[in-house]
Write a protein that holds these residues in place. Structure first.
Motif, short mmCIF file in Angstrom:
data_model
loop_
_atom_site.label_atom_id
_atom_site.label_comp_id
_atom_site.label_asym_id
_atom_site.label_seq_id
_atom_site.Cartn_x
_atom_site.Cartn_y
_atom_site.Cartn_z
N VAL A 1 3.25 9.70 9.37
CA VAL A 1 2.20 9.15 8.50
C VAL A 1 1.80 10.19 7.45
CG1 VAL A 1 -0.20 8.33 8.44
CG2 VAL A 1 1.33 7.60 10.29
N VAL A 2 1.72 9.77 6.19
CA VAL A 2 1.31 10.66 5.10
C VAL A 2 -0.21 10.51 4.93
CG1 VAL A 2 1.57 11.24 2.66
CG2 VAL A 2 3.56 10.48 3.98
N VAL A 3 -0.92 11.56 5.31
CA VAL A 3 -2.39 11.51 5.32
C VAL A 3 -2.93 12.21 4.09
CG1 VAL A 3 -4.47 12.22 6.58
CG2 VAL A 3 -2.44 11.48 7.85
N GLU B 1 15.29 9.48 -3.28
CA GLU B 1 14.88 10.84 -2.90
C GLU B 1 13.54 10.83 -2.16
OE1 GLU B 1 15.08 9.51 -5.85
OE2 GLU B 1 13.73 10.40 -7.31
N LEU B 2 12.74 9.80 -2.36
CA LEU B 2 11.48 9.69 -1.61
C LEU B 2 11.71 8.99 -0.27
CD1 LEU B 2 10.36 10.29 -4.51
CD2 LEU B 2 8.48 8.75 -3.96
N ASN B 3 12.62 8.04 -0.24
CA ASN B 3 12.93 7.25 0.96
C ASN B 3 11.67 6.58 1.53
OD1 ASN B 3 14.39 6.04 2.95
ND2 ASN B 3 14.67 7.90 4.18
N ALA C 1 0.88 -1.17 0.00
CA ALA C 1 0.00 0.00 0.00
C ALA C 1 0.92 1.22 0.00
CB ALA C 1 -0.92 -0.03 1.22
N CYS C 2 0.47 2.34 0.53
CA CYS C 2 1.33 3.52 0.60
C CYS C 2 2.52 3.25 1.50
CB CYS C 2 0.51 4.70 1.14
SG CYS C 2 1.51 6.18 1.44
N ASN C 3 3.66 3.83 1.14
CA ASN C 3 4.91 3.63 1.90
C ASN C 3 5.20 4.74 2.90
OD1 ASN C 3 5.80 1.21 0.47
ND2 ASN C 3 5.95 2.58 -1.29
N HIS C 4 4.35 5.73 2.97
CA HIS C 4 4.54 6.82 3.94
C HIS C 4 5.99 7.33 3.89
CE1 HIS C 4 0.44 6.29 5.17
NE2 HIS C 4 0.68 5.00 4.99
N CYS C 5 6.32 7.79 2.67
CA CYS C 5 7.69 8.18 2.35
C CYS C 5 8.15 9.36 3.21
CB CYS C 5 7.77 8.60 0.88
SG CYS C 5 7.27 7.30 -0.27
N GLU C 6 9.49 9.43 3.37
CA GLU C 6 10.07 10.57 4.11
C GLU C 6 9.83 11.86 3.34
OE1 GLU C 6 14.31 10.46 4.49
OE2 GLU C 6 14.32 12.12 5.93
N ASN C 7 9.98 11.80 2.02
CA ASN C 7 9.78 12.98 1.17
C ASN C 7 8.74 12.62 0.11
OD1 ASN C 7 10.13 15.48 -0.05
ND2 ASN C 7 11.86 14.77 -1.27
N PRO C 8 7.45 12.70 0.44
CA PRO C 8 6.42 12.11 -0.43
C PRO C 8 6.20 12.90 -1.72
CG PRO C 8 5.59 12.61 1.80
CD PRO C 8 6.89 13.31 1.64
N ALA C 9 6.32 12.21 -2.86
CA ALA C 9 6.06 12.85 -4.16
C ALA C 9 4.62 13.34 -4.23
CB ALA C 9 6.34 11.85 -5.28
N CYS C 10 3.71 12.58 -3.70
CA CYS C 10 2.28 12.94 -3.74
C CYS C 10 2.03 14.30 -3.09
CB CYS C 10 1.46 11.86 -3.02
SG CYS C 10 2.06 11.53 -1.35
N GLU D 1 -7.61 8.60 -3.64
CA GLU D 1 -7.71 7.98 -2.31
C GLU D 1 -6.45 7.16 -2.10
OE1 GLU D 1 -11.10 5.43 -2.22
OE2 GLU D 1 -12.51 7.09 -2.26
N LYS D 2 -6.08 6.97 -0.86
CA LYS D 2 -4.96 6.06 -0.57
C LYS D 2 -4.96 5.69 0.91
CE LYS D 2 -1.21 8.85 1.09
NZ LYS D 2 -0.80 8.10 2.26
N CYS D 3 -4.09 4.74 1.23
CA CYS D 3 -3.87 4.35 2.63
C CYS D 3 -3.29 5.52 3.41
CB CYS D 3 -2.87 3.18 2.64
SG CYS D 3 -1.94 3.01 4.17
N SER E 1 2.37 10.87 -10.00
CA SER E 1 3.72 11.10 -9.49
C SER E 1 4.22 10.01 -8.54
CB SER E 1 3.79 12.45 -8.77
OG SER E 1 3.09 12.36 -7.55
N CYS E 2 3.33 9.23 -7.97
CA CYS E 2 3.77 8.21 -7.00
C CYS E 2 4.35 7.01 -7.76
CB CYS E 2 2.62 7.76 -6.12
SG CYS E 2 3.09 6.35 -5.07
N PRO E 3 5.63 6.70 -7.59
CA PRO E 3 6.22 5.58 -8.34
C PRO E 3 5.73 4.22 -7.84
CG PRO E 3 7.84 6.55 -6.85
CD PRO E 3 6.61 7.40 -6.74
N TYR E 4 5.01 4.20 -6.73
CA TYR E 4 4.54 2.94 -6.15
C TYR E 4 3.06 2.69 -6.41
CZ TYR E 4 9.05 3.39 -4.00
OH TYR E 4 10.39 3.54 -3.82
N GLY E 5 2.42 3.58 -7.14
CA GLY E 5 1.02 3.36 -7.51
C GLY E 5 0.08 3.37 -6.31
N ALA E 6 0.44 4.08 -5.26
CA ALA E 6 -0.38 4.02 -4.04
C ALA E 6 -1.70 4.81 -4.14
CB ALA E 6 0.43 4.50 -2.83
N PRO E 7 -1.71 6.05 -4.62
CA PRO E 7 -3.00 6.74 -4.72
C PRO E 7 -3.82 6.17 -5.88
CG PRO E 7 -1.15 8.30 -4.71
CD PRO E 7 -0.60 6.94 -4.98
N LYS E 8 -5.10 5.95 -5.60
CA LYS E 8 -6.01 5.41 -6.63
C LYS E 8 -7.08 6.44 -6.92
CE LYS E 8 -4.07 1.35 -5.99
NZ LYS E 8 -2.96 0.93 -6.81
#
Ligand code: SF4
Ligand code: SF4
Length: 186
Positions: free
Chosen positions: A84-86, A168-170, A58-67, A117-119, A101-108
């Motif tokens: 937590v990235v809300v 860069e997203l970590n 699901a979402c990775n709650h990145c340190e530097n979120p592209a979203c 929407e996302k986790c 922009s999310c390379p992990y496909g988390a936002p739908k």
């Protein structure tokens, strides 16, 4: 390091039952075709063995979120207290910048509500002292909530094979990889 909540995905324990994804879906009443958590079988090129192995993502709650960085209406925040990235659905105008922009496909994209929407790591459950719905539902403890600031295991990785390496997203999620069993020749 500041507190950073994250998912630990233990592929040694995951049996691919999809309970985590269904718990997430039920808890947030996701519309048909929209799933915030997915369970993927590892392909044979990545895990060359007949026994199956899975990644629950699901979402990775990145340190530097592209979203967060591309949203024009500040519909994303990263919580100071736990990282937590809300995603704030009520602010979202459905432009799709975060989805692209999310390379992990988390936002739908939710075509009914016409928004992303996302986790958000069940932040309202965390605030009530509860585990995220997916973590609570997993019957094998393959999905766990960890704080990276205190996490001490040594056999976990940040980027399993086939997973985008975005330093860069970590991304915060950590993975315990499946062991490839020894081949026994007769
Ligand atoms: S995984 Fe994607 S949606 Fe989640 S915080 Fe990172 S960039 Fe944002
Ligand atoms: S779809 Fe919503 S959350 Fe995503 S960038 Fe556009 S306004 Fe922001």
């Amino acid at each position: 390091m500041k507190k950073q909540y994250a998912f630990l995905v233990d592929t040694e324990r995951c049996i691919g039952c999809f309970t985590c994804a269904m718990a997430c879906r039920n808890y947030y009443h996701q519309v048909e075709g929209v799933v915030w958590r997915q369970v993927y079988p590892l392909s044979e090129e990545i895990y060359p063995h007949r026994e199956r192995a899975f990644l629950s993502l699901a979402c990775n709650h990145c340190e530097n979120p592209a979203c967060l960085n591309v949203c024009p209406v500040e519909a994303y925040t990263k919580r100071e207290e736990d990282g937590v990235v809300v995603h704030h659905q009520e602010k979202c105008i459905g432009c799709g910048n975060c989805i692209r922009s999310c390379p992990y496909g988390a936002p739908k994209y939710n075509p009914v509500e016409k928004r992303a929407e996302k986790c958000s790591l069940c932040h309202e459950r965390l605030d009530a002292g509860l585990n995220p719905a997916c973590v609570q539902a997993c019957p094998t403890d393959a999905l766990q909530l960890i704080d990276l600031a205190e996490f001490e295991r040594t056999n976990e990785v940040q980027y399993p094979a086939g997973y985008p390496r975005m330093e860069e997203l970590n991304p915060s999620t950590r993975f315990v990889l499946p062991k490839t069993p020894k081949m026994v020749r007769r």
